[in-house]
Design a protein around this motif. Structure first.
Motif, short mmCIF file in Angstrom:
data_model
loop_
_atom_site.label_atom_id
_atom_site.label_comp_id
_atom_site.label_asym_id
_atom_site.label_seq_id
_atom_site.Cartn_x
_atom_site.Cartn_y
_atom_site.Cartn_z
N GLY A 185 0.80 -1.22 0.00
CA GLY A 185 0.00 0.00 0.00
C GLY A 185 0.83 1.27 0.00
N GLU A 186 2.16 1.11 -0.05
CA GLU A 186 3.07 2.26 0.01
C GLU A 186 2.72 3.15 1.19
OE1 GLU A 186 3.00 4.16 -3.80
OE2 GLU A 186 4.13 2.55 -4.78
N MET A 187 2.63 2.51 2.36
CA MET A 187 2.21 3.20 3.59
C MET A 187 3.33 3.18 4.62
SD MET A 187 -1.55 1.49 4.25
CE MET A 187 -0.88 -0.18 4.22
N ARG A 188 3.26 4.15 5.53
CA ARG A 188 4.04 4.08 6.75
C ARG A 188 3.30 3.15 7.71
NH1 ARG A 188 3.90 9.78 9.17
NH2 ARG A 188 1.71 9.38 8.71
N ILE A 189 3.95 2.76 8.80
CA ILE A 189 3.27 1.93 9.80
C ILE A 189 2.07 2.67 10.38
CG2 ILE A 189 3.49 0.75 12.02
CD1 ILE A 189 6.46 0.33 11.37
N SER A 190 2.25 3.94 10.67
CA SER A 190 1.15 4.71 11.26
C SER A 190 -0.04 4.81 10.32
CB SER A 190 1.63 6.11 11.66
OG SER A 190 2.17 6.81 10.56
N THR A 370 11.83 6.08 15.18
CA THR A 370 12.45 5.94 13.85
C THR A 370 11.52 6.41 12.75
OG1 THR A 370 13.77 4.07 14.65
CG2 THR A 370 13.53 4.29 12.27
N GLU A 371 10.26 5.99 12.79
CA GLU A 371 9.33 6.48 11.76
C GLU A 371 9.17 7.99 11.84
OE1 GLU A 371 5.57 4.56 10.42
OE2 GLU A 371 4.64 6.44 11.05
N GLN A 379 13.38 0.32 8.44
CA GLN A 379 14.25 0.86 9.49
C GLN A 379 13.54 0.90 10.84
OE1 GLN A 379 15.26 4.51 7.38
NE2 GLN A 379 17.41 3.90 7.29
N ALA A 380 12.25 1.18 10.84
CA ALA A 380 11.50 1.19 12.10
C ALA A 380 11.47 -0.19 12.72
CB ALA A 380 10.08 1.70 11.86
N LEU A 381 11.22 -1.22 11.90
CA LEU A 381 11.21 -2.59 12.43
C LEU A 381 12.61 -3.01 12.85
CD1 LEU A 381 8.77 -4.36 9.92
CD2 LEU A 381 8.27 -3.30 12.14
N MET A 382 13.61 -2.54 12.14
CA MET A 382 15.00 -2.83 12.52
C MET A 382 15.33 -2.21 13.88
SD MET A 382 18.46 -1.84 10.40
CE MET A 382 20.06 -2.52 10.87
N LEU A 424 20.85 3.96 15.32
CA LEU A 424 21.58 2.92 14.59
C LEU A 424 20.80 2.49 13.35
CD1 LEU A 424 22.88 0.64 17.50
CD2 LEU A 424 24.28 2.03 15.95
N ALA A 425 19.50 2.30 13.50
CA ALA A 425 18.68 1.87 12.37
C ALA A 425 18.63 2.93 11.28
CB ALA A 425 17.27 1.53 12.85
N LEU A 426 18.53 4.19 11.68
CA LEU A 426 18.45 5.28 10.71
C LEU A 426 19.75 5.41 9.90
CD1 LEU A 426 16.62 7.94 12.88
CD2 LEU A 426 15.75 6.97 10.75
N ASP A 427 20.84 4.95 10.48
CA ASP A 427 22.14 5.02 9.78
C ASP A 427 22.51 3.69 9.14
OD1 ASP A 427 22.65 7.68 10.33
OD2 ASP A 427 23.59 7.25 12.26
N SER A 428 21.52 2.77 9.03
CA SER A 428 21.80 1.43 8.50
C SER A 428 20.91 1.11 7.33
CB SER A 428 21.60 0.38 9.60
OG SER A 428 22.42 0.61 10.71
N ASP A 429 21.33 0.11 6.57
CA ASP A 429 20.50 -0.44 5.50
C ASP A 429 19.91 -1.74 6.01
OD1 ASP A 429 19.33 -1.54 3.28
OD2 ASP A 429 21.06 -1.27 1.96
N PRO A 430 18.60 -1.78 6.24
CA PRO A 430 17.98 -3.00 6.77
C PRO A 430 18.23 -4.23 5.91
CG PRO A 430 16.47 -1.16 6.94
CD PRO A 430 17.62 -0.69 6.11
N ALA A 431 18.52 -4.04 4.64
CA ALA A 431 18.80 -5.18 3.77
C ALA A 431 20.05 -5.93 4.21
CB ALA A 431 18.96 -4.72 2.33
N ASP A 432 20.91 -5.26 4.96
CA ASP A 432 22.14 -5.89 5.43
C ASP A 432 21.98 -6.55 6.81
OD1 ASP A 432 23.42 -4.95 3.14
OD2 ASP A 432 24.01 -3.07 4.11
N ALA A 433 20.81 -6.40 7.42
CA ALA A 433 20.62 -6.90 8.78
C ALA A 433 20.58 -8.43 8.80
CB ALA A 433 19.33 -6.35 9.38
N CYS A 434 21.16 -9.01 9.83
CA CYS A 434 21.17 -10.48 9.99
C CYS A 434 19.95 -10.98 10.75
CB CYS A 434 22.43 -10.91 10.75
SG CYS A 434 23.97 -10.58 9.87
N VAL A 435 19.33 -10.09 11.56
CA VAL A 435 18.24 -10.49 12.44
C VAL A 435 17.00 -9.66 12.13
CG1 VAL A 435 17.52 -10.83 14.84
CG2 VAL A 435 19.95 -11.01 14.22
N SER A 436 15.86 -10.32 12.00
CA SER A 436 14.60 -9.61 11.76
C SER A 436 13.87 -9.43 13.08
CB SER A 436 13.72 -10.39 10.80
OG SER A 436 13.22 -11.56 11.43
N LEU A 437 12.84 -8.58 13.08
CA LEU A 437 12.02 -8.40 14.27
C LEU A 437 11.34 -9.71 14.65
CD1 LEU A 437 10.77 -6.68 16.48
CD2 LEU A 437 9.02 -5.93 14.84
#
Length: 474
Positions: A185-190, A370-371, A379-382, A424-437
């Motif tokens: 839906g191209e939405m933010r979480i809120s 984050t949002e 990034q918010a979920l990260m 940390l999340a705002l300065d990161s690329d979630p695609a590189d994260a090893c752990v999901s929420l």
């Protein structure tokens, strides 16, 4: 799929515990309501309440016995004037009389009619309580309830009914489903939460309701920053927020909490001062909580200071121009992330240790911040994942069964971790994260199940086992 509103995650109540105070209070109210549908309350001659497991082991320090008396007396945690709490306590203890639902007076001696069974645990949850009603010496009604965390109450054998008429446009059982909805839906979480909440309430009701939640949070910070003294219970913990506040603000007085907030925003915002303010905000709320003050479960009472502190940081020190719509969005995101933990793990320290309270609140705050600072959904979920990752294994070991040590300080630590996780999340690329929420929620629940029971709000391990304190009366 379980349907949980933001307003289920944020409840107005009084301290010191959502699972040990608010939950038993609500259980007593619910039992009386159900009892009144079967018999006339004036037929009741005697009432007994049995507390099991964690409710018995830390019930005195958490005010569980007092909460039960208040619930049976017909008082409501949202509306009761705070001084009234101690009035009811004193009246019942001195007169050995209690007015069921505020109307029918019965003999009630807390030492006799509230029975602590700390060595026993009921099958469905560590926080169990049984209500019994007698007439002419005979038991004629008995009901078992469980306080499952965050002020939620479940009756024994009760299954969650998912077949109601509420149809959410974007139902999410986990982080993966939430992310899929937002991407599609191209939405933010809120945005997604706004759409879901309208299945229950109008836009006006949602906005006004969340701003009222924020007002209670703000008032609890303000009240805590201007209240001194020593917390009751036997530990003789001195309230510190007022002294911290005085060093930051001086002796300046304000006509209300809003005027105070506006002045806080003008204060020096160097790194050292911001850290002090965050600690002050969080501790102010939880000192109020420890004093049976009015606070918001976020998502629990023991963790009530984290989200208000991070939201105040966002309003006063983030450099953003924050308005009421931003505050509503912040609470929307925080609440939604909290539901993921409740659906897939727990928000009860008696089931999961303090990781289920401070850890969850820190994750909620991190995602919301984050949002609001312009981060993506990913990034918010990260940020939520990072915050919880660094609370994994945190035990619940309240000294003397009181929500004071180490609980009050832990709120300031949880708030700082939330802000750090967000940055940390705002300065990161979630695609590189090893752990999901979802990974971290699963891990948290597995950790909770592996944790020794003495570290789950029993006061039988950790700090509680190494610091002596005279247990309070009810």
């Amino acid at each position: 799929m379980e349907k949980i509103s933001v307003f289920d995650m944020f409840k107005v109540g009084v301290g010191p515990s959502s699972s040990h105070t608010l939950g038993p209070w609500r259980a007593a109210q619910r039992w009386l309501k159900e009892l009144a549908q079967k018999v006339k309350l004036d037929e009741v001659e005697e009432v007994e309440v049995e507390l099991y497991g964690s409710l018995a082991l830390t019930g005195k320090g958490h005010g569980t016995d007092l909460a039960v008396m208040l619930g049976l007396s017909g008082e409501d945690p949202v509306f009761i004037p705070i001084p009234r709490i101690q009035e009811v306590k004193q009246q019942v203890r001195t007169s050995h009389r209690l007015a069921l639902s505020g109307k029918h007076r019965i003999i009630f001696n807390p030492e006799q009619h509230i029975i602590m069974k700390g060595g026993e645990t009921l099958p469905e949850h560590a926080n169990g309580l049984v209500f019994k009603a007698y007439t002419q010496g005979n038991l004629f009604n008995e009901a078992t309830y469980y306080s499952v965390g965050g002020g939620f109450v479940k009756k024994a054998g009760e299954e969650q009914d998912f077949s109601d008429d509420i149809q959410l446009p974007y139902p999410s059982q986990n982080g993966e489903e939430l992310l899929a909805h937002c991407r599609k839906g191209e939405m933010r979480i809120s945005d997604m939460v706004w759409a879901n909440e309208q299945a229950w309430r109008s836009i006006k009701e949602i906005r006004e309701g969340l701003l009222k939640i924020w007002q209670v949070m703000l008032n609890s910070m303000y009240q805590g920053c201007y209240t001194e003294g020593t917390l009751s219970g036997g530990l003789n913990v001195k309230r510190r927020a007022a002294n911290m506040h005085r060093k930051l603000m001086g002796e300046k007085q304000f006509k209300n909490a809003e005027a105070w907030r506006a002045e806080v925003k003008k204060r020096p915002n160097d790194f050292s001062n911001i850290l002090k303010w965050i600690g002050c905000f969080a501790m102010a709320v939880n000192e109020e909580n420890a004093s049976f003050g009015r606070i918001v479960t976020a998502p629990t009472n023991g963790a009530a200071g984290v989200i208000p502190a991070v939201l105040m940081y966002y309003i006063c020190f983030s450099g953003e121009d924050v308005d009421e719509d931003n505050i509503v969005d912040f609470l929307m995101v925080a609440g939604e992330v909290g539901t993921l933990f409740k659906k897939n793990a727990t928000i009860s320290a008696a089931m999961g240790g303090c990781q289920a309270e401070i850890g969850v609140s820190s994750a909620m705050a991190a995602a919301a911040l984050t949002e609001c600072l312009g981060g993506s959904v990913e990034q918010a979920l990260m940020a939520a994942e990072i915050a919880m990752e660094h609370h994994l294994g945190l035990t619940c070991d309240p000294v003397g069964g009181l929500v004071q040590v180490p609980c009050i300080e832990r709120n300031s630590m949880g708030a700082i971790k939330a802000i750090t996780a967000s940055r940390l999340a705002l300065d990161s690329d979630p695609a590189d994260a090893c752990v999901s929420l979802d990974n971290i929620i699963k891990t948290m629940w597995e950790t909770a199940k592996d944790m020794n029971h003495k570290y789950k709000e029993t006061s039988q391990g950790g700090l509680a086992a190494n610091i002596s304190v005279k247990m309070p009366e009810c």
